[in-house]
Design an enzyme around this catalytic site. Structure first.
Site, PDB file in Angstrom:
ATOM      1  N   LYS A 484      19.447  -3.705  -8.776  1.00  0.00           N
ATOM      2  CA  LYS A 484      18.913  -2.953  -7.642  1.00  0.00           C
ATOM      3  C   LYS A 484      17.422  -3.211  -7.489  1.00  0.00           C
ATOM      4  O   LYS A 484      16.787  -3.815  -8.362  1.00  0.00           O
ATOM      5  CB  LYS A 484      19.184  -1.456  -7.834  1.00  0.00           C
ATOM      6  CG  LYS A 484      18.533  -0.849  -9.069  1.00  0.00           C
ATOM      7  CD  LYS A 484      18.885   0.613  -9.208  1.00  0.00           C
ATOM      8  CE  LYS A 484      18.204   1.214 -10.449  1.00  0.00           C
ATOM      9  NZ  LYS A 484      18.469   2.658 -10.573  1.00  0.00           N
ATOM     10  N   TYR A 710     -15.661  -3.374  -1.285  1.00  0.00           N
ATOM     11  CA  TYR A 710     -15.834  -2.175  -0.466  1.00  0.00           C
ATOM     12  C   TYR A 710     -16.508  -1.050  -1.269  1.00  0.00           C
ATOM     13  O   TYR A 710     -16.199  -0.823  -2.442  1.00  0.00           O
ATOM     14  CB  TYR A 710     -14.475  -1.674   0.022  1.00  0.00           C
ATOM     15  CG  TYR A 710     -13.853  -2.530   1.104  1.00  0.00           C
ATOM     16  CD1 TYR A 710     -14.459  -2.673   2.348  1.00  0.00           C
ATOM     17  CD2 TYR A 710     -12.646  -3.185   0.875  1.00  0.00           C
ATOM     18  CE1 TYR A 710     -13.879  -3.452   3.340  1.00  0.00           C
ATOM     19  CE2 TYR A 710     -12.057  -3.957   1.855  1.00  0.00           C
ATOM     20  CZ  TYR A 710     -12.677  -4.092   3.091  1.00  0.00           C
ATOM     21  OH  TYR A 710     -12.100  -4.853   4.063  1.00  0.00           O
TER      22      TYR A 710
END
Length: 815
Positions: A484, A710
């Site tokens: 999965k 940033y």
């Protein structure tokens, strides 16, 4: 090879049970899945700690295989084939290979050591191939099984052999020595690999030296420990950077640009050669090759001319995404008959398309006449059901009539010129070529263009981890493997193909669309959907998936659709809630469940399962046992009332290790397959599966007081060299891993992440690291590991793995 069974019987001390002992054998096989098995194959049914090939014999007989080496004849197979019954099938394979080796009397080079064996072997093949017809170990076939298979590929036209031997514990080399029986020995670098299998370095060297007991000469870097173990029969031919007493004294290894100039003294004279490498390992490996050329009395000019053409050895078969929905298997650096057989088997294990195309160059050093060689290649192609063949080279072009649906080109340039007319789409393409054909140019044309960040998935490691957990299981315990969440981030379909190749019993997915994708990709294994939504039931039925049913509402909804479609005995899986309190039938709903299912012929309860909440935490052992006890009681009540015998399973990865007495009929393997364990000791036995890597886009040096990224969250206090790497939080890298918390690995050194991680980039400190733009950067793998990252981010490895964006290209490879 062409040997009659009657001549093989006494060599492996077998009892013959069959109808025809005069049949000829031309192929040896140990892989029941290979499409190359046929009527003249002798199949050795090997028995391992977690696999017994005897269980596949009935299927092999139905496919036409008629000759088997076994420890016993499986029930129902009597009188249906020829059986050579032995005490131990692996020992029989080794004894047969030793006998076969004795039929040939040309020089054999045998290599062992901790590192460099395969590279030295491949380089020697390149250096000596103009003058010899060489048989060598394909890839790194150097194990207790790989060595005999390599030697059994010798034929009458070969006049030089190069075989490597790898060992991990004591007593293994004595099995390999008579199989290789080298006349010339090479001991490569002795490092720390497999140290755990020996009590000391001396013991490891002594064990490896057994290979050379009967050799004429032993080539090695002068070493006092090795000196003490060298056989009196063997002549030592040594080299050294330090000792002038060595036969070859290397007094200089000067690195310049991308090459190294080696100066050495031999028999009183000084010589020089240049190799296109700078690293220490490549220099040592090149010197080992030099020693062989000197022993073979090659002239200095020839040595220089050939060694300056040495090349990086690619030891991996890679699976890549291609253009137009194609899958590419890249084996573009070698072309010999044995490795073609291996590559075709790998193609079958990874094939996701109906169409299979082989792009093949001329094959060299087969030991066969061209007519016989390409007839055998044609047989391989037919048995592997190749749809289209594209041959490149003068020789293969002249045998085009031996292949169906084949087009040939004289050279790679001619192929490239016609590329647009070949219409590659929706197919799996195996690219197999000798280096001189530059098939990397073909790979570049066919490969899907994505950014330079890739997640490399080691399929050997997945196989190793699967076998590790299978070794913990009882003989009759089945195994479901969870694929999965895009195979825990590793790639669902590719992993599923490998698991199907390994004949696991079940696959598990979370949602129907994951299972549908696998079925559409050609997966035939039963697939259980753990969290099916009611709206997906029709699709589940259409694609023959098997739903987990965890509530009366869900059960009634599924039964309604199943009855409308007039289904009978459609497989479902009943989930019990034993304490996880997430999904499942609780004790107070069991009676209603029984009443609903009793007498119902529409569905069949294929399994009953539950999920443990604390299998990984032994502090909650009492709670775990209470879950197991409740599961036992509730599942037994269901089985008794409904008179059924379904598969029962409750253990996940941690449960397999911590609660071995509760395996029931099946276990569910999840994160452990991908090389992650929460147990420190167990982690040592697992292999790393995924390596996330990128490259350095740009390097700059900033001054003290300047900032990075940033928000100016990193301020340089001194001149700092910064590398920018094109991977960011959009690729799945947590922003919490920035600002000095995390690091990447460049040139085996830690490079701390500086400032905030951007959407598509991050910046690292490479001050003091000798690196350049274009160099690789490891985001996770061996170091840092996903366990380490998870610990630092106060999360779990699952989150790290499953967060990697699908825009990151997955590259699957096999060593």
């Amino acid at each position: 090879m062409s040997l009659k069974i009657q001549n093989i019987i006494p060599q492996i001390q077998a009892e013959f049970v069959g109808n025809n002992s005069t049949v000829s054998i031309d192929t040896i096989s140990i892989d029941s899945r290979s499409l190359q098995n046929g009527s003249q194959t002798l199949f050795f049914a090997l028995v391992g700690s977690n696999n017994d090939a005897h269980v596949y014999i009935k299927d092999l007989i139905e496919k036409g295989v008629q000759n088997f080496v076994v420890t016993h004849i499986p029930e129902g197979c009597e009188a249906k084939a020829n059986f050579l019954v032995v005490r131990n099938t692996l020992e029989a394979l080794q004894e047969f290979a030793a006998y076969y080796r004795g039929l040939f009397h040309f020089p054999i080079i045998g290599l062992t050591g901790s590192n460099g064996k395969t590279i030295v072997k491949e380089w020697l093949n390149f250096l000596l191939s103009p003058d010899y017809n060489i048989i060598r170990s394909p890839k790194s076939y150097n194990s207790q099984v790989g060595v005999p298979l390599s030697v059994l590929a010798i034929n009458e036209q070969h006049n030089l052999g190069i075989f490597e031997a790898g060992i991990s514990t004591g007593s293994e080399m004595e099995k390999l020595k008579p199989i290789i029986k080298p006349t010339i020995g090479i001991l490569t670098n002795i490092g720390s690999a497999h140290d755990e299998g020996f009590t000391s370095l001396e013991e490891k060297i002594k064990e490896k030296m057994l290979l050379f007991e009967d050799s004429e000469v032993l080539i090695y870097q002068k070493n006092e420990i090795v000196d003490s173990f060298i056989s009196k029969k063997a002549k030592a031919f040594t080299w050294s950077f330090d000792s002038k007493d060595a036969d070859v004294f290397v007094f200089s290894a000067a690195i310049k640009n991308d090459s190294t100039t080696i100066q050495y003294r031999y028999k009183g004279d000084s010589f020089e050669l240049t190799i296109p490498f700078q690293d220490k390992a490549s220099i040592e490996n090149a010197i080992s090759c030099l020693m062989v050329l000197l022993y073979f009395k090659y002239e200095g000019k020839t040595i220089q001319n050939r060694m300056e053409l040495l090349y990086p050895v690619e030891m991996r078969l890679k699976v890549k995404n291609g253009i137009n929905n194609c899958s590419i298997i890249d084996d573009s650096y070698s072309s010999d008959f044995q490795s073609l057989k291996i590559a075709l088997d790998f193609l079958e294990s990874q094939n996701k398309r109906q169409k299979k195309t082989l792009i093949l160059s001329d094959i060299f050093q087969s030991g066969l006449s061209n007519g016989e060689l390409y007839s055998k290649v044609s047989q391989l192609i037919v048995s592997n059901k190749i749809t289209r063949v594209i041959g490149i080279g003068e020789t293969i072009s002249s045998f085009e009539n031996k292949f169906t649906n084949c087009v040939t080109f004289k050279n790679t340039e001619a192929f490239i010129s016609s590329f647009d007319d070949l219409n590659f789409s929706n197919e799996t393409i195996l690219i197999k070529g000798a280096r001189t054909f530059h098939f990397e140019e073909i790979v570049a044309l066919l490969e899907e263009k994505t950014h330079e960040t890739v997640l490399e998935i080691n399929l050997n490691a997945i196989s190793h981890n699967l076998n590790f957990f299978k070794s913990k299981l009882k003989p009759k315990t089945k195994i479901m493997v969870m694929v999965k969440a895009f195979g825990y981030g590793s790639g669902g379909l590719e992993i599923a193909k490998l698991l199907e190749h390994h004949k696991v019993d079940y696959l598990g997915v979370a949602f129907a669309d994951e299972g549908i994708s696998l079925k559409n990709g050609g997966i035939h294994l039963p697939i259980m959907v753990l969290n099916p939504e009611t709206t997906s039931f029709a699709a589940i039925i259409q694609h023959q998936l098997e739903p987990e049913i965890y509530s009366l509402k869900g059960l009634c909804a599924f039964l309604k659709i199943a009855e409308q479609k007039k289904l009978k005995h459609f497989p479902i899986h009943i989930k019990l809630d034993t304490g996880m309190h997430r999904l499942g039938f609780e004790n107070n709903t069991i009676d209603d469940l029984i009443a609903t299912l009793k007498g119902n012929q529409t569905v069949q309860v294929k399994s009953i399962l539950s999920h443990m909440a604390t299998s990984d935490d032994l502090e909650h052992k009492d709670f775990a046992h209470s879950q197991i006890d409740l599961f036992e009681n509730l599942s037994l009540k269901l089985m008794t009332e409904l008179q059924i015998k379904p598969i029962r399973h409750i253990l996940n990865t941690s449960g397999i290790s911590n609660y071995p007495d509760s395996q029931y009929d099946m276990v569910r393997l999840g994160i452990g397959l991908y090389g992650v364990s929460n147990d420190h000791e167990e982690q040592k036995y697992l292999e790393n599966v995924g390596t996330l890597k990128s490259v350095i886009s740009q390097i700059r040096t900033i001054s003290a007081g300047e900032s990075v990224g940033y928000g100016r969250r990193f301020m340089a206090e001194k001149p700092t060299k910064i590398a920018t790497i094109p991977i960011g939080y959009a690729d799945g890298i947590s922003r919490g891993w920035g600002n000095g918390v995390g690091f990447v690995t460049i040139k085996n050194e830690k490079a701390t992440i500086l400032g905030s991680i951007c959407m598509d980039m991050l910046m690292v400190d490479v001050t003091g690291i000798d690196c350049k733009e274009g160099d690789a950067a490891i985001i996770f793998g061996e170091s840092p590991s996903v366990n380490y990252i998870a610990q630092k981010l106060n999360t779990i490895p699952y989150e790290i793995l499953t967060s990697i964006s699908q825009r990151v290209k997955r590259v699957f490879y096999r060593e």
